[in-house]
Design a protein around this motif. Structure first.
Motif, PDB file in Angstrom:
ATOM      1  N   ARG A 104       0.922  -1.235  -0.031  1.00  0.00           N
ATOM      2  CA  ARG A 104       0.006   0.182   0.008  1.00  0.00           C
ATOM      3  C   ARG A 104       1.016   1.177   0.201  1.00  0.00           C
ATOM      4  N   LYS A 105       2.062   1.344   1.052  1.00  0.00           N
ATOM      5  CA  LYS A 105       3.030   2.284   0.877  1.00  0.00           C
ATOM      6  C   LYS A 105       3.555   2.659  -0.609  1.00  0.00           C
ATOM      7  N   SER A 106       3.688   1.491  -1.175  1.00  0.00           N
ATOM      8  CA  SER A 106       4.376   1.554  -2.602  1.00  0.00           C
ATOM      9  C   SER A 106       3.781   2.209  -3.780  1.00  0.00           C
ATOM     10  N   ILE A 107       2.228   2.210  -3.512  1.00  0.00           N
ATOM     11  CA  ILE A 107       1.502   2.620  -4.688  1.00  0.00           C
ATOM     12  C   ILE A 107       1.469   4.001  -4.786  1.00  0.00           C
ATOM     13  N   PRO A 108       1.933   4.462  -6.238  1.00  0.00           N
ATOM     14  CA  PRO A 108       1.914   5.934  -6.198  1.00  0.00           C
ATOM     15  C   PRO A 108       0.717   6.618  -6.031  1.00  0.00           C
ATOM     16  N   ALA A 109       0.657   7.838  -5.517  1.00  0.00           N
ATOM     17  CA  ALA A 109      -0.748   8.572  -5.071  1.00  0.00           C
ATOM     18  C   ALA A 109      -1.465   8.881  -6.290  1.00  0.00           C
ATOM     19  N   GLN A 110      -1.026   8.958  -7.477  1.00  0.00           N
ATOM     20  CA  GLN A 110      -1.830   9.180  -8.896  1.00  0.00           C
ATOM     21  C   GLN A 110      -1.381   7.758  -9.687  1.00  0.00           C
ATOM     22  N   VAL A 111      -2.503   6.964  -9.522  1.00  0.00           N
ATOM     23  CA  VAL A 111      -2.527   5.673 -10.103  1.00  0.00           C
ATOM     24  C   VAL A 111      -3.220   5.791 -11.594  1.00  0.00           C
ATOM     25  N   SER A 112      -2.391   5.229 -12.656  1.00  0.00           N
ATOM     26  CA  SER A 112      -2.967   5.052 -13.948  1.00  0.00           C
ATOM     27  C   SER A 112      -2.249   3.984 -14.473  1.00  0.00           C
ATOM     28  N   ILE A 113      -2.590   2.862 -14.593  1.00  0.00           N
ATOM     29  CA  ILE A 113      -2.232   1.530 -14.961  1.00  0.00           C
ATOM     30  C   ILE A 113      -2.656   1.233 -16.361  1.00  0.00           C
ATOM     31  N   ARG A 114      -2.304   1.621 -17.486  1.00  0.00           N
ATOM     32  CA  ARG A 114      -2.890   1.358 -18.585  1.00  0.00           C
ATOM     33  C   ARG A 114      -2.106   0.403 -19.550  1.00  0.00           C
ATOM     34  N   ILE A 115      -2.652  -0.620 -20.271  1.00  0.00           N
ATOM     35  CA  ILE A 115      -1.752  -1.559 -20.840  1.00  0.00           C
ATOM     36  C   ILE A 115      -2.196  -2.003 -22.042  1.00  0.00           C
ATOM     37  N   LYS A 116      -1.616  -1.839 -23.256  1.00  0.00           N
ATOM     38  CA  LYS A 116      -2.197  -2.288 -24.432  1.00  0.00           C
ATOM     39  C   LYS A 116      -1.462  -3.692 -24.860  1.00  0.00           C
ATOM     40  N   PHE A 117      -2.401  -4.454 -25.211  1.00  0.00           N
ATOM     41  CA  PHE A 117      -2.002  -5.755 -25.460  1.00  0.00           C
ATOM     42  C   PHE A 117      -1.966  -6.000 -27.033  1.00  0.00           C
ATOM     43  N   ARG A 118      -0.773  -6.067 -27.700  1.00  0.00           N
ATOM     44  CA  ARG A 118      -0.727  -6.028 -29.000  1.00  0.00           C
ATOM     45  C   ARG A 118       0.298  -6.871 -29.455  1.00  0.00           C
ATOM     46  N   GLY A 119       0.134  -7.966 -30.277  1.00  0.00           N
ATOM     47  CA  GLY A 119       1.097  -8.907 -30.639  1.00  0.00           C
ATOM     48  C   GLY A 119       1.653  -9.995 -29.689  1.00  0.00           C
ATOM     49  N   ILE A 120       2.120 -10.864 -30.284  1.00  0.00           N
ATOM     50  CA  ILE A 120       2.596 -12.153 -29.308  1.00  0.00           C
ATOM     51  C   ILE A 120       4.192 -12.223 -29.531  1.00  0.00           C
ATOM     52  N   THR A 121       4.783 -12.984 -28.548  1.00  0.00           N
ATOM     53  CA  THR A 121       6.041 -13.068 -28.492  1.00  0.00           C
ATOM     54  C   THR A 121       6.086 -14.643 -27.754  1.00  0.00           C
ATOM     55  N   ASP A 195      -4.116  -6.996 -32.450  1.00  0.00           N
ATOM     56  CA  ASP A 195      -4.506  -6.048 -31.273  1.00  0.00           C
ATOM     57  C   ASP A 195      -5.543  -6.935 -30.267  1.00  0.00           C
ATOM     58  N   PHE A 196      -5.077  -7.103 -29.050  1.00  0.00           N
ATOM     59  CA  PHE A 196      -5.982  -7.942 -28.179  1.00  0.00           C
ATOM     60  C   PHE A 196      -6.789  -6.876 -27.366  1.00  0.00           C
ATOM     61  N   GLY A 197      -6.475  -5.660 -27.325  1.00  0.00           N
ATOM     62  CA  GLY A 197      -7.055  -4.744 -26.742  1.00  0.00           C
ATOM     63  C   GLY A 197      -6.339  -3.866 -25.675  1.00  0.00           C
ATOM     64  N   THR A 198      -6.730  -2.819 -24.989  1.00  0.00           N
ATOM     65  CA  THR A 198      -6.179  -1.876 -24.224  1.00  0.00           C
ATOM     66  C   THR A 198      -6.913  -2.132 -23.029  1.00  0.00           C
ATOM     67  N   PHE A 199      -6.164  -2.001 -21.599  1.00  0.00           N
ATOM     68  CA  PHE A 199      -6.829  -2.235 -20.533  1.00  0.00           C
ATOM     69  C   PHE A 199      -6.301  -1.244 -19.302  1.00  0.00           C
ATOM     70  N   THR A 200      -7.517  -0.812 -18.575  1.00  0.00           N
ATOM     71  CA  THR A 200      -6.905   0.172 -17.703  1.00  0.00           C
ATOM     72  C   THR A 200      -7.256  -0.570 -16.054  1.00  0.00           C
ATOM     73  N   ALA A 201      -6.513  -0.708 -15.355  1.00  0.00           N
ATOM     74  CA  ALA A 201      -6.755  -1.544 -14.215  1.00  0.00           C
ATOM     75  C   ALA A 201      -7.247  -0.532 -13.263  1.00  0.00           C
ATOM     76  N   ASP A 202      -8.016  -1.264 -12.715  1.00  0.00           N
ATOM     77  CA  ASP A 202      -8.851  -0.580 -11.419  1.00  0.00           C
ATOM     78  C   ASP A 202      -8.615  -1.173  -9.989  1.00  0.00           C
ATOM     79  N   GLU A 203      -7.653  -2.245 -10.056  1.00  0.00           N
ATOM     80  CA  GLU A 203      -6.941  -2.753  -8.746  1.00  0.00           C
ATOM     81  C   GLU A 203      -5.817  -3.382  -9.008  1.00  0.00           C
ATOM     82  N   LEU A 204      -5.121  -3.922  -7.878  1.00  0.00           N
ATOM     83  CA  LEU A 204      -3.929  -4.855  -7.697  1.00  0.00           C
ATOM     84  C   LEU A 204      -4.396  -5.809  -6.935  1.00  0.00           C
ATOM     85  N   VAL A 205      -3.819  -7.054  -7.011  1.00  0.00           N
ATOM     86  CA  VAL A 205      -4.244  -8.151  -5.983  1.00  0.00           C
ATOM     87  C   VAL A 205      -2.894  -8.694  -5.717  1.00  0.00           C
ATOM     88  N   LEU A 206      -2.734  -8.831  -4.326  1.00  0.00           N
ATOM     89  CA  LEU A 206      -1.637  -9.595  -3.767  1.00  0.00           C
ATOM     90  C   LEU A 206      -2.088 -10.914  -3.608  1.00  0.00           C
TER      91      LEU A 206
END
Length: 227
Positions: A104-121, A195-206
């Motif tokens: 909890r202490k490590s999560i930045p004050a302004q959180v915006s984790i947005r990931i684009k899933f594009r292509g495979i490796t 293009d598999f889509g873009t996702f904006t996270a609304d939570e983290l899970v431990l």
């Protein structure tokens, strides 16, 4: 790190191994005696991204159904492996509330984790969907976790295996040598830039997890909601 360059280099080297019949199979994948457990901070893509990934996996299954394909419930992006899985680890060894507080202490004050899933490796043992971070929050969070855990007395193994810098999600693991390898690689090539889509996270899970993040073996310890 240039993620595009990293993914491309990994794919090129792994494709050559796969085509030459030198993929690496996982002997513990179906082992009933595998007791490797650990603690991970992760995020799970939304259902739209997951379903897009399943369409890709269906194409691979049609060629070789014997490999291990991740169900939607297990698809995830590792934010940080806090205690890498090892045999005999048990939650009773640690104080979970202390880990929750440090995350909890490590999560930045302004959180915006947005990931684009594009292509495979791929690696010699897996197929992955490429993830590209659209902001710097994930890197900031990871650096905060590194600093805070190293400055604590809590058990951790952050960066012991490698320093995580990507946002990929593993979706296939090889159980055995690939049958119809040329056809299998054709499917990989088809989805190289998909293009598999873009996702904006609304939570983290431990989570308390096994090596493969199989939902049946995963215990959610805490959800960190955003907003």
């Amino acid at each position: 790190m240039n993620l595009t360059e990293h993914y491309n280099t990994l794919y090129k080297a792994s494709k050559e191994k796969i085509l030459s019949g030198n993929c690496e199979t996982d002997p513990l994948l179906d082992s009933a005696s595998d007791n490797r457990l650990g603690i991970t901070l992760l995020l799970r893509p939304d259902s739209q991204v997951q379903n897009n990934i399943q369409a890709f996996l269906s194409d691979l299954k049609a060629i070789d159904p014997a490999q291990y394909y991740y169900p939607n419930s297990d698809i995830h992006v590792t934010v940080m492996s806090i205690i890498s899985c090892y045999s005999g680890f048990d939650l009773a060894q640690i104080s979970v509330p202390e880990y929750v507080e440090l995350v909890r202490k490590s999560i930045p004050a302004q959180v915006s984790i947005r990931i684009k899933f594009r292509g495979i490796t791929a690696s010699p043992s897996t197929v992955m969907v490429q993830g590209f971070m659209e902001d710097d929050t994930l890197n900031e969070l990871r650096n905060n976790l590194r600093v805070n855990f190293r400055n604590s007395a809590l058990e951790q193994s952050i960066d012991k295996r490698y320093a995580i810098q990507t946002a990929h999600t593993t979706v296939v693991r090889f159980r055995q040598e690939i049958t119809q390898v040329q056809e299998y690689v054709k499917v990989l090539e088809k989805y190289r830039e998909h293009d598999f889509g873009t996702f904006t996270a609304d939570e983290l899970v431990l989570v308390y997890n096994d090596w493969y993040q199989r939902r049946a073996h995963v215990q959610d310890l805490h959800r960190f909601k955003f907003g």
